[in-house]
Motif scaffolding. Structure first.
Motif, PDB file in Angstrom:
ATOM      1  N   ALA A 211       0.814  -1.218   0.000  1.00 62.53           N
ATOM      2  CA  ALA A 211       0.000   0.000   0.000  1.00 62.53           C
ATOM      3  C   ALA A 211       0.843   1.260   0.000  1.00 62.53           C
ATOM      4  O   ALA A 211       0.307   2.366   0.105  1.00 62.53           O
ATOM      5  CB  ALA A 211      -0.938  -0.005   1.212  1.00 62.53           C
ATOM      6  N   THR A 212       2.151   1.132  -0.118  1.00 66.05           N
ATOM      7  CA  THR A 212       3.056   2.285  -0.083  1.00 66.05           C
ATOM      8  C   THR A 212       3.229   2.870  -1.482  1.00 66.05           C
ATOM      9  O   THR A 212       3.410   2.132  -2.450  1.00 66.05           O
ATOM     10  CB  THR A 212       4.432   1.872   0.478  1.00 66.05           C
ATOM     11  OG1 THR A 212       4.244   1.268   1.768  1.00 66.05           O
ATOM     12  CG2 THR A 212       5.338   3.074   0.613  1.00 66.05           C
ATOM     13  N   HIS A 213       3.175   4.187  -1.572  1.00 60.64           N
ATOM     14  CA  HIS A 213       3.280   4.852  -2.873  1.00 60.64           C
ATOM     15  C   HIS A 213       4.614   4.486  -3.532  1.00 60.64           C
ATOM     16  O   HIS A 213       5.676   4.678  -2.941  1.00 60.64           O
ATOM     17  CB  HIS A 213       3.196   6.368  -2.695  1.00 60.64           C
ATOM     18  CG  HIS A 213       2.841   7.103  -3.939  1.00 60.64           C
ATOM     19  ND1 HIS A 213       3.664   7.133  -5.055  1.00 60.64           N
ATOM     20  CD2 HIS A 213       1.750   7.836  -4.274  1.00 60.64           C
ATOM     21  CE1 HIS A 213       3.104   7.849  -5.999  1.00 60.64           C
ATOM     22  NE2 HIS A 213       1.938   8.294  -5.562  1.00 60.64           N
ATOM     23  N   PRO A 214       4.579   3.968  -4.763  1.00 64.36           N
ATOM     24  CA  PRO A 214       5.828   3.507  -5.407  1.00 64.36           C
ATOM     25  C   PRO A 214       6.655   4.608  -6.055  1.00 64.36           C
ATOM     26  O   PRO A 214       7.790   4.363  -6.458  1.00 64.36           O
ATOM     27  CB  PRO A 214       5.302   2.538  -6.480  1.00 64.36           C
ATOM     28  CG  PRO A 214       3.961   3.102  -6.835  1.00 64.36           C
ATOM     29  CD  PRO A 214       3.385   3.654  -5.564  1.00 64.36           C
ATOM     30  N   LYS A 329      19.169  -6.960  -2.034  1.00 63.25           N
ATOM     31  CA  LYS A 329      18.601  -7.540  -0.822  1.00 63.25           C
ATOM     32  C   LYS A 329      17.662  -6.567  -0.125  1.00 63.25           C
ATOM     33  O   LYS A 329      16.557  -6.940   0.294  1.00 63.25           O
ATOM     34  CB  LYS A 329      19.732  -7.947   0.125  1.00 63.25           C
ATOM     35  CG  LYS A 329      19.239  -8.526   1.452  1.00 63.25           C
ATOM     36  CD  LYS A 329      20.404  -8.888   2.355  1.00 63.25           C
ATOM     37  CE  LYS A 329      19.912  -9.436   3.693  1.00 63.25           C
ATOM     38  NZ  LYS A 329      21.057  -9.767   4.585  1.00 63.25           N
ATOM     39  N   MET A 330      18.055  -5.320  -0.015  1.00 57.23           N
ATOM     40  CA  MET A 330      17.295  -4.340   0.752  1.00 57.23           C
ATOM     41  C   MET A 330      15.998  -3.918   0.075  1.00 57.23           C
ATOM     42  O   MET A 330      15.055  -3.495   0.744  1.00 57.23           O
ATOM     43  CB  MET A 330      18.159  -3.100   1.013  1.00 57.23           C
ATOM     44  CG  MET A 330      19.381  -3.349   1.874  1.00 57.23           C
ATOM     45  SD  MET A 330      18.951  -3.763   3.579  1.00 57.23           S
ATOM     46  CE  MET A 330      18.388  -2.169   4.180  1.00 57.23           C
ATOM     47  N   THR A 331      15.929  -4.013  -1.251  1.00 51.01           N
ATOM     48  CA  THR A 331      14.728  -3.570  -1.967  1.00 51.01           C
ATOM     49  C   THR A 331      13.830  -4.723  -2.384  1.00 51.01           C
ATOM     50  O   THR A 331      12.823  -4.498  -3.064  1.00 51.01           O
ATOM     51  CB  THR A 331      15.104  -2.762  -3.222  1.00 51.01           C
ATOM     52  OG1 THR A 331      15.855  -3.599  -4.121  1.00 51.01           O
ATOM     53  CG2 THR A 331      15.932  -1.542  -2.864  1.00 51.01           C
ATOM     54  N   LYS A 341      12.519   4.145   4.242  1.00 55.03           N
ATOM     55  CA  LYS A 341      13.283   4.715   3.131  1.00 55.03           C
ATOM     56  C   LYS A 341      13.208   3.837   1.884  1.00 55.03           C
ATOM     57  O   LYS A 341      13.306   4.333   0.765  1.00 55.03           O
ATOM     58  CB  LYS A 341      14.740   4.911   3.542  1.00 55.03           C
ATOM     59  CG  LYS A 341      14.938   5.853   4.730  1.00 55.03           C
ATOM     60  CD  LYS A 341      16.412   6.003   5.043  1.00 55.03           C
ATOM     61  CE  LYS A 341      16.636   6.889   6.270  1.00 55.03           C
ATOM     62  NZ  LYS A 341      16.147   6.235   7.511  1.00 55.03           N
ATOM     63  N   LEU A 342      13.050   2.537   2.064  1.00 55.63           N
ATOM     64  CA  LEU A 342      13.129   1.609   0.931  1.00 55.63           C
ATOM     65  C   LEU A 342      11.814   0.927   0.587  1.00 55.63           C
ATOM     66  O   LEU A 342      11.705   0.283  -0.450  1.00 55.63           O
ATOM     67  CB  LEU A 342      14.187   0.533   1.228  1.00 55.63           C
ATOM     68  CG  LEU A 342      15.628   1.036   1.329  1.00 55.63           C
ATOM     69  CD1 LEU A 342      16.537  -0.057   1.863  1.00 55.63           C
ATOM     70  CD2 LEU A 342      16.129   1.522  -0.023  1.00 55.63           C
ATOM     71  N   ILE A 343      10.822   1.067   1.451  1.00 54.50           N
ATOM     72  CA  ILE A 343       9.588   0.309   1.256  1.00 54.50           C
ATOM     73  C   ILE A 343       8.841   0.728  -0.015  1.00 54.50           C
ATOM     74  O   ILE A 343       8.222  -0.083  -0.690  1.00 54.50           O
ATOM     75  CB  ILE A 343       8.687   0.448   2.514  1.00 54.50           C
ATOM     76  CG1 ILE A 343       7.593  -0.617   2.513  1.00 54.50           C
ATOM     77  CG2 ILE A 343       8.119   1.860   2.635  1.00 54.50           C
ATOM     78  CD1 ILE A 343       6.852  -0.694   3.834  1.00 54.50           C
ATOM     79  N   GLY A 344       8.954   2.033  -0.380  1.00 53.53           N
ATOM     80  CA  GLY A 344       8.300   2.505  -1.596  1.00 53.53           C
ATOM     81  C   GLY A 344       8.928   1.931  -2.854  1.00 53.53           C
ATOM     82  O   GLY A 344       8.226   1.499  -3.771  1.00 53.53           O
ATOM     83  N   VAL A 345      10.255   1.910  -2.904  1.00 52.23           N
ATOM     84  CA  VAL A 345      10.924   1.377  -4.093  1.00 52.23           C
ATOM     85  C   VAL A 345      10.766  -0.147  -4.160  1.00 52.23           C
ATOM     86  O   VAL A 345      10.780  -0.726  -5.247  1.00 52.23           O
ATOM     87  CB  VAL A 345      12.412   1.783  -4.125  1.00 52.23           C
ATOM     88  CG1 VAL A 345      13.258   0.977  -3.173  1.00 52.23           C
ATOM     89  CG2 VAL A 345      12.972   1.660  -5.546  1.00 52.23           C
ATOM     90  N   ALA A 346      10.580  -0.801  -3.016  1.00 56.67           N
ATOM     91  CA  ALA A 346      10.309  -2.245  -3.026  1.00 56.67           C
ATOM     92  C   ALA A 346       8.959  -2.515  -3.693  1.00 56.67           C
ATOM     93  O   ALA A 346       8.826  -3.458  -4.481  1.00 56.67           O
ATOM     94  CB  ALA A 346      10.321  -2.793  -1.601  1.00 56.67           C
ATOM     95  N   ASN A 347       7.974  -1.679  -3.401  1.00 55.95           N
ATOM     96  CA  ASN A 347       6.676  -1.839  -4.062  1.00 55.95           C
ATOM     97  C   ASN A 347       6.792  -1.527  -5.544  1.00 55.95           C
ATOM     98  O   ASN A 347       6.194  -2.202  -6.388  1.00 55.95           O
ATOM     99  CB  ASN A 347       5.643  -0.919  -3.410  1.00 55.95           C
ATOM    100  CG  ASN A 347       4.219  -1.276  -3.812  1.00 55.95           C
ATOM    101  OD1 ASN A 347       3.907  -2.424  -4.105  1.00 55.95           O
ATOM    102  ND2 ASN A 347       3.346  -0.282  -3.818  1.00 55.95           N
TER     103      ASN A 347
END
Length: 379
Positions: A211-214, A329-331, A341-347
């Motif tokens: 649900a995080t804005h990408p 790994k982090m994304t 900091k990374l949850i948006g780019v993961a989505n």
């Protein structure tokens, strides 16, 4: 009968987002709930198995973490557009259209509010999502979040210019993928999305990344830049390979170095890592720091912040192989992710993977090769 429909591109709903009220008791209960399921996933279990084991001592958690998502940064989920066709379009004109902004109104209906068009007020429009059509559009319409559509266009064309995409072709490749339930497309949205796509959207705790804005990732560029400059683990030189007494022999050893280099550059990240472990020749080729800098840009087209001018000027002692491994790994979109900091780019990475499925179908329909992934970053 009421039910939810989901974005044709990212697979997430347009309504029904529940965020838990912040309290120490609730946050502690949530922590235990997520930790238990993370352990289950590490043990190879399915999250559904945990719920069926019958040893839950607390009421289920069915809301998102207020520390990760808030009403201000999930408002994008409630705003939607749709892709449909107008059979009354003039001969030779594009039949597919993109609607104005609207909202999902339940029972498969997508509504575009009435608005004035000059001196002529326009009535409210109602479309049938994934269904058999309506007066407004004879075929099914495909609802989507606008930022997801921008990611799709970027995946296909290398830019976010709508004029660069053939909407008729896009519609023709997406509509055959409508699923049996009439609520989404048959695409690989990810395990957490599939678990959440019931009759109604389920806000799975631990899957807030969905649900995080990408696209709205204001902290991301500075975070990457800071680590590139100050993280000592990313500056350690790769260990020298001792080849004394070793004569690597493989089919790759008989090819020109430039050809092997290009083969490696075209491989997916996981395949390259596996091949480098299996082949000494590949391991040698991929020791070059410049190779990993170029490979990182090619293998992470969804991470256009890496193209930022200031990142390109980082110190020469950065180990790009370690940088790539760390970012990979982090994304990675995963259950339990909570790094703001990374949850948006993961989505975004997850959505890009879905878009690649559509891009492949789109390119085959046009009978032309896919856009080069080196075109990412333009807008």
């Amino acid at each position: 009968m009421a039910f939810d429909c989901y974005c044709a591109i990212c697979g997430v709903g347009f309504c029904g987002m529940h965020i838990e009220a912040p309290s120490e008791t609730a946050l502690e209960r949530r922590r235990r709930w997520i930790e238990k399921r993370c352990r289950a996933l590490q043990a190879g279990k399915d999250l559904g198995q945990v719920s069926r084991e019958g040893d839950e001592t607390e009421d289920p958690v069915r809301s998102y973490d207020p520390r990760i998502v808030g009403w201000d940064n999930i408002s994008w989920l409630y705003k939607a557009h749709c892709l449909g066709v107008n059979e009354n379009a003039e001969t030779g004109a594009t039949k597919a259209f993109i609607s104005d902004e609207g909202y999902y109104a339940d029972i498969g209906e997508f509504v575009v509010k009435a608005r004035s068009d000059g001196d002529r007020p326009r009535s409210q429009q109602v479309f049938s999502c994934y269904g058999h059509g309506s007066e407004e559009a004879p075929g099914p319409v495909l609802p989507f979040h606008w930022c997801c559509f921008e990611i799709l266009i970027r995946t296909i064309t290398g830019s976010t210019e709508i004029k660069n995409i053939n909407l008729d072709v896009l519609y023709s490749v997406m509509t055959p993928l409508c699923n049996m339930s009439g609520s989404a497309l048959q695409l690989s949205y990810g395990d957490d999305i599939q678990r959440a796509q019931g009759r109604y959207w389920e806000c799975i705790p631990g899957a807030e990344y969905c649900a995080t804005h990408p696209m709205d990732t204001p902290q991301l560029e500075d975070f990457v830049q800071e680590n590139a400059e100050t993280n000592s683990e990313l500056k350690t030189p790769s260990a020298e390979l001792d080849l004394r007494g070793r004569e690597p022999a493989s089919p790759f050893g008989r090819l020109p170095l430039e050809i092997v280099y290009q083969i490696c550059m075209l491989l997916p990240g996981d395949s390259l890592k596996a091949l480098a472990q299996a082949s000494l020749n590949i391991h040698i080729v991929t020791q070059d720091n410049l190779f990993w800098k170029q490979f990182m840009q090619r293998d992470m087209p969804w991470f256009w912040e890496l193209q930022a001018a200031k990142f390109q000027k980082v110190s020469h002692d950065l180990n790009y192989k370690k940088m790539y491994m760390w970012l990979d790994k982090m994304t990675a979109p995963r259950y339990g992710m909570d790094d703001l900091k990374l949850i948006g780019v993961a989505n975004r990475r997850r959505i890009w993977g879905v878009c690649e499925e559509l891009a492949d179908r789109y390119s085959k329909s046009l009978k032309q090769p896919s856009v080069s992934s080196m075109q990412w970053g333009s807008g």
